[in-house]
Enzyme design. Structure first.
Site, mmCIF file in Angstrom:
data_model
loop_
_atom_site.group_PDB
_atom_site.id
_atom_site.type_symbol
_atom_site.label_atom_id
_atom_site.label_comp_id
_atom_site.label_asym_id
_atom_site.label_seq_id
_atom_site.Cartn_x
_atom_site.Cartn_y
_atom_site.Cartn_z
ATOM 1 N N TYR A 165 0.830 -1.207 0.000
ATOM 2 C CA TYR A 165 0.000 0.000 0.000
ATOM 3 C C TYR A 165 0.868 1.262 0.000
ATOM 4 O O TYR A 165 0.461 2.303 -0.505
ATOM 5 C CB TYR A 165 -0.954 -0.025 1.196
ATOM 6 C CG TYR A 165 -2.183 0.843 1.001
ATOM 7 C CD1 TYR A 165 -3.018 0.650 -0.096
ATOM 8 C CD2 TYR A 165 -2.512 1.838 1.902
ATOM 9 C CE1 TYR A 165 -4.144 1.428 -0.283
ATOM 10 C CE2 TYR A 165 -3.642 2.623 1.724
ATOM 11 C CZ TYR A 165 -4.452 2.415 0.627
ATOM 12 O OH TYR A 165 -5.563 3.199 0.447
ATOM 13 N N LYS A 172 -3.556 8.481 2.921
ATOM 14 C CA LYS A 172 -4.830 8.214 3.589
ATOM 15 C C LYS A 172 -4.777 8.627 5.062
ATOM 16 O O LYS A 172 -5.790 9.050 5.628
ATOM 17 C CB LYS A 172 -5.194 6.738 3.460
ATOM 18 C CG LYS A 172 -5.527 6.285 2.042
ATOM 19 C CD LYS A 172 -6.748 6.983 1.477
ATOM 20 C CE LYS A 172 -7.172 6.373 0.151
ATOM 21 N NZ LYS A 172 -8.329 7.077 -0.455
ATOM 22 N N ALA A 205 -9.285 0.951 -9.225
ATOM 23 C CA ALA A 205 -8.206 1.605 -8.489
ATOM 24 C C ALA A 205 -7.349 0.592 -7.741
ATOM 25 O O ALA A 205 -6.124 0.700 -7.700
ATOM 26 C CB ALA A 205 -8.787 2.625 -7.509
#
Length: 264
Positions: A165, A172, A205
């Site tokens: 990630y 985020k 995505a």
């Protein structure tokens, strides 16, 4: 456990509400699940599409929503975001909710180590994935004269290190912090702000994340309900938070992941 059947929903508890949904790419998009739920519950929904290439994929979905406003929005093109909110102001004169469901990181930034990220890749990631939500809040504020709700999409990788990630987890985390500050600043005007944190979903995505199928398998095995979340699960929960009955809930990161985030 079956996902909610959106078309069969009878409760029109958002009748009279009007909102903007940004981020629909196709019928697998989280933004589509949200738009469909809002519409099923009685709200009018304005929809954007990224560019001319994306338009043919989004247009049929906008038609199904009977979207009265359908406009291009590439947040990296100056002026397009402002044009969308100006149109809403002209045609509706108000806004009750915004769903921000966009994020982007250049491949070289996303697939590399955070330690090695180049400045340009970092800035692009933060700009699209975080700053645009702040900017939408700024543009929505004067239209939310009777209060409203702002939603953005986040992920568990903001709080915990999730393999592959990478820099998106950093973005985020910033986005979730922005939600809290926006909630504090806009709360006196009756505007609630939330981050929605779904479990892993097979969206376009997500396809940019290496070994994503392994992440889906892990989520299904680890979550207490042993089930993956659907875009309809996300949509219904988000629509619920737009109801006036939730006016005292704000600044939250709401996990819709079958309990995945509570497990060690």
């Amino acid at each position: 456990m079956a996902a909610p059947t959106i078309p069969d929903v009878k409760a029109r508890f958002l009748e009279g509400k009007r909102g903007l949904v940004v981020g629909i790419a196709n019928e697998h998009s989280i933004a589509w699940g949200c738009a469909r739920a809002f519409r099923a519950f009685g709200a009018e929904v304005a929809v954007t599409y990224l560019n001319d290439r994306a338009k043919p994929h989004v247009q049929p979905l906008a038609d199904r929503l009977e979207a009265p406003i359908f406009m291009p929005l590439d947040v990296q093109i100056p002026g397009q975001m402002e044009a969308v909110f100006e149109r809403i102001g002209q045609e509706w004169g108000k806004l009750d909710f915004v769903v921000h469901s966009i994020a982007y990181s250049p491949k070289e930034a996303l697939r590399g180590r955070v330690t090695d990220v180049e400045r340009e890749g970092f800035l692009t990631t933060m700009d699209v994935s975080c700053w645009t939500f702040i900017r939408m809040a700024h543009l929505a504020e004067p239209l939310m004269t009777s209060g409203g709700s702002l939603f953005t999409m986040t992920y568990y990788g903001s709080q915990m290190v999730v393999k592959n990630y990478n820099i998106m987890g950093v973005a985020k985390a910033a986005l979730e912090s922005a939600v809290r500050y926006l909630a504090a600043e806009l709360g006196p005007k009756g505007i609630r702000v939330h981050a929605i944190s779904p479990g892993p979903l097979a969206t376009r995505a997500a396809s940019g994340i290496p070994e994503f199928d392994d992440l889906l398998d892990k989520a299904k095995e680890k979550a207490p309900v042993h089930s993956l979340v659907s875009i309809d699960d996300v949509g219904v929960a988000t629509a619920f938070l737009a109801h006036d009955a939730t006016r005292l809930i704000t600044g939250e990161t709401l996990y819709i992941d079958g309990g995945y985030h509570i497990m060690d």
